[in-house]
Design a protein around this motif. Structure first.
Motif, PDB file in Angstrom:
ATOM      1  N   GLY A  56       2.440   8.063   5.792  1.00 39.64           N
ATOM      2  CA  GLY A  56       1.517   8.447   4.724  1.00 39.64           C
ATOM      3  C   GLY A  56       2.113   9.481   3.792  1.00 39.64           C
ATOM      4  O   GLY A  56       1.950   9.409   2.570  1.00 39.64           O
ATOM      5  N   VAL A 205      -1.007   1.909   6.087  1.00 38.29           N
ATOM      6  CA  VAL A 205      -1.152   3.359   5.977  1.00 38.29           C
ATOM      7  C   VAL A 205      -2.256   3.707   4.987  1.00 38.29           C
ATOM      8  O   VAL A 205      -3.097   4.570   5.241  1.00 38.29           O
ATOM      9  N   SER A 206      -2.267   3.033   3.864  1.00 39.61           N
ATOM     10  CA  SER A 206      -3.288   3.284   2.852  1.00 39.61           C
ATOM     11  C   SER A 206      -4.684   2.994   3.398  1.00 39.61           C
ATOM     12  O   SER A 206      -5.628   3.752   3.176  1.00 39.61           O
ATOM     13  N   LEU A 209      -5.839   5.754   5.864  1.00 36.43           N
ATOM     14  CA  LEU A 209      -6.235   7.015   5.255  1.00 36.43           C
ATOM     15  C   LEU A 209      -7.489   6.891   4.400  1.00 36.43           C
ATOM     16  O   LEU A 209      -8.215   7.870   4.234  1.00 36.43           O
TER      17      LEU A 209
END
Length: 586
Positions: A56, A205-206, A209
């Motif tokens: 991230g 990852v996006s 998060l």
């Protein structure tokens, strides 16, 4: 613009909990966690969560602000020390995200966006915000969401795919020309499999998060966050002020920043105000012992044999942020400096960036001198620093000789500026770099170096040549960042006016996603940032349309390229959100 489904959507299955249970025990005193009992209870989950945190930060970029990082670690650990939570060590990070946000990973990694701190939060507001994110970890909200748990498992597969594809691609690249005037050149076309691995990783990852929590989870985190703030000596009324500040400054829109991951209703603000009336602020105490315990846990975890070297180094840097003083901290500092020094000494002598290494030594010496002025670290590091300064001074005549020969690479010129920033050759070197980058059509670094040459030699030959270079570039510049640099200077009103007019022309019609992304990174509060962002979202949506077209005709390489550009340069755009929402991850 809404696009047809590109991929099959995943379903989120939130768990529900009665509101009464969330408000129960509002007045309970939170016991301090026992340091002897602190341990990593699930190493596999911590490993996956930590890898996601590392990716991230690579994906969005770390925000390098030492003062703010010290602040969130101080407040964050004061709160964390008041929890009963003993399963994972908490760690805190500043991420260079242009829209306000904060989020937590299941393994205790807490992220705060640069733009959230730029809202001007005081310590009480920040404590309530960090307490909210800590509460998501304490109550295991991340692992209670099936989609988030699936994404954590999928990340390892995506990373393996990306590493394997990168290795395969590196083996197939053609050799580079070491005698190129502008330095090494490689085949950058890449393989479809490498791009696919990178896209999969960035998408996961996006998603991790930016996933939003259920209303029940948000209420539970609000409750716990305020209690933690009060227990650590902060005003729980900071939560109500926090929500009001955010409502005043951030559009209440699901696709924007904090509201994307933390759905908001007016009742949350009223509930925060009501809770604060019944919470007693406890006496503030330091969390030094707790932070030292976290530091040791993180360093111990780096000893795992299968841990990637770059992640081990990053985790040790995190351990240093957790507790910056003492023997263990100084061992980490010396190890970091030694790695940086050896990395540069492995280069050919005229390619070594001593300036970068010397700056790192000076920074660490200043930090330790402030924290522990009698530390033996200072003597060791100072001796090594003196040796570096002697080496770079010894190489100066050789560097001058190469410079006089007029046959050199761009890398040599950049290194020269770093190593000898106060030398009389700086205007000459900066001008040569400005010319080189101009010929390469890299306008932003060209402008930066022309400005440096002009600034260092305002009335001399190199300065005048640099000024002419800027005058020649300005009417044809397309790079928004370079234009903004010139538009902000007032030494030459005519040049400034040309740059301003050209910038106004380019903002509504630039065509490259990278161009807009670079402007927003360099000038997040620039006068044209809103218009640049609007255009960036339009271009991302256009790229998403091209994805559909290329998929329709079977050109998957071009489709992957467009997806990669969206995630790289417009990761928070509606187009990127649609790609994430429609992703199938197995």
């Amino acid at each position: 613009m809404n696009h047809p489904s590109l991929l099959s959507p995943l379903r989120t299955l939130p768990l529900r909990q009665p509101l009464a249970a969330l408000l129960a025990g509002l007045l309970l005193v939170l016991p301090q966690v026992s340091l002897a009992q602190q341990q990593i209870s699930d190493e596999d989950l911590f490993d996956k969560s930590m890898e996601a945190a590392y990716e991230g930060l690579q994906y969005y970029g770390e925000w390098d602000d030492e003062e703010q990082l010290e602040r969130i670690n101080r407040i964050g650990y004061e709160l964390a020390s008041k929890t009963r939570f003993q399963e994972f060590p908490f760690t805190f990070y500043l991420v260079d995200m242009p829209v306000p946000n904060a989020f937590a990973l299941p393994g205790g990694q807490i992220f705060l966006a640069r733009s959230m701190l730029e809202l001007g939060l005081d310590d009480d507001m920040l404590a309530c915000l960090l307490g909210h994110e800590i509460a998501h970890v304490v109550h295991r909200h991340g692992t209670r969401m099936q989609k988030r748990a699936t994404l954590l498992s999928a990340l390892s597969t995506a990373l393996i795919l990306g590493v394997a594809a990168t290795a395969k691609n590196n083996n197939s690249r053609r050799d580079y020309d070491p005698y190129s005037l502008y330095g090494p050149t490689r085949d950058s076309s890449g393989s479809a499999s490498m791009v696919e691995g990178a896209i999969a990783t960035s998408m996961i990852v996006s998603q991790l998060l930016l996933l939003s929590y259920s209303r029940e989870f948000e209420t539970e985190a609000d409750d716990e966050g305020q209690r933690l703030a009060a227990a650590a000596g902060y005003d729980p009324g900071g939560a109500e002020r926090l929500w009001q500040t955010m409502l005043d400054r951030i559009p209440l829109n699901k696709t924007y920043g904090y509201w994307r991951t933390h759905p908001f209703e007016d009742s949350r603000q009223r509930a925060a105000e009501e809770r604060a009336k019944y919470l007693k602020v406890q006496e503030s105490v330091t969390a030094d012992a707790y932070r030292q315990s976290v530091q040791k846990q993180l360093v111990d975890f780096t000893q795992r044999p299968k841990l990637k070297p770059e992640i081990a180094r990053w985790l040790k840097a995190t351990a240093l942020d957790a507790w910056p003083s003492g023997t263990l901290a100084e061992e980490i500092r010396l190890e970091q400096l030694d790695h940086l020094r050896q990395e540069e000494l492995g280069q050919d002598e005229l390619k070594r960036d001593y300036g970068k290494v010397i700056a790192a030594y000076e920074e660490q010496i200043a930090t330790v001198a402030r924290l522990t002025p009698r530390s033996t670290f200072l003597g060791t590091a100072s001796e090594e620093l003196d040796q570096l300064r002697k080496e770079v001074k010894t190489l100066y005549p050789k560097a001058q000789e190469v410079l006089a020969g007029d046959v050199y690479q761009t890398q040599f010129l950049e290194t020269f500026l770093s190593n000898y920033p106060d030398s009389p050759e700086v205007p000459q070197v900066a001008l040569a770099l400005g010319n080189a980058y101009s010929r390469l059509r890299q306008s932003t670094p060209a402008v930066e170096h022309y400005l440096l040459a002009w600034r260092e030699d305002p009335e001399g030959e190199e300065g005048n040549k640099a000024r002419n270079g800027l005058r020649n570039l300005a009417p044809f510049l397309e790079e928004l960042s370079a234009l903004q640099q010139l538009a902000d200077m007032d030494q030459d009103p005519e040049l400034q006016q040309i740059a301003r007019q050209r910038l106004e022309q380019m903002v509504p019609r630039y065509e490259d996603l990278a161009n807009g992304a670079d402007y927003l990174k360099r000038f997040p509060n620039g006068e044209h940032s809103e218009a640049v962002l609007e255009r960036l979202n339009v271009l991302a949506d256009k790229a998403l349309t091209e994805v559909i077209v290329y998929q329709g005709v079977g050109d998957h390489a071009k489709a992957l390229d467009r997806i990669n550009r969206i995630f790289t340069y417009a990761p928070l755009s509606p187009a990127a959100e649609q790609l994430r929402d429609q992703a199938t991850l197995s």
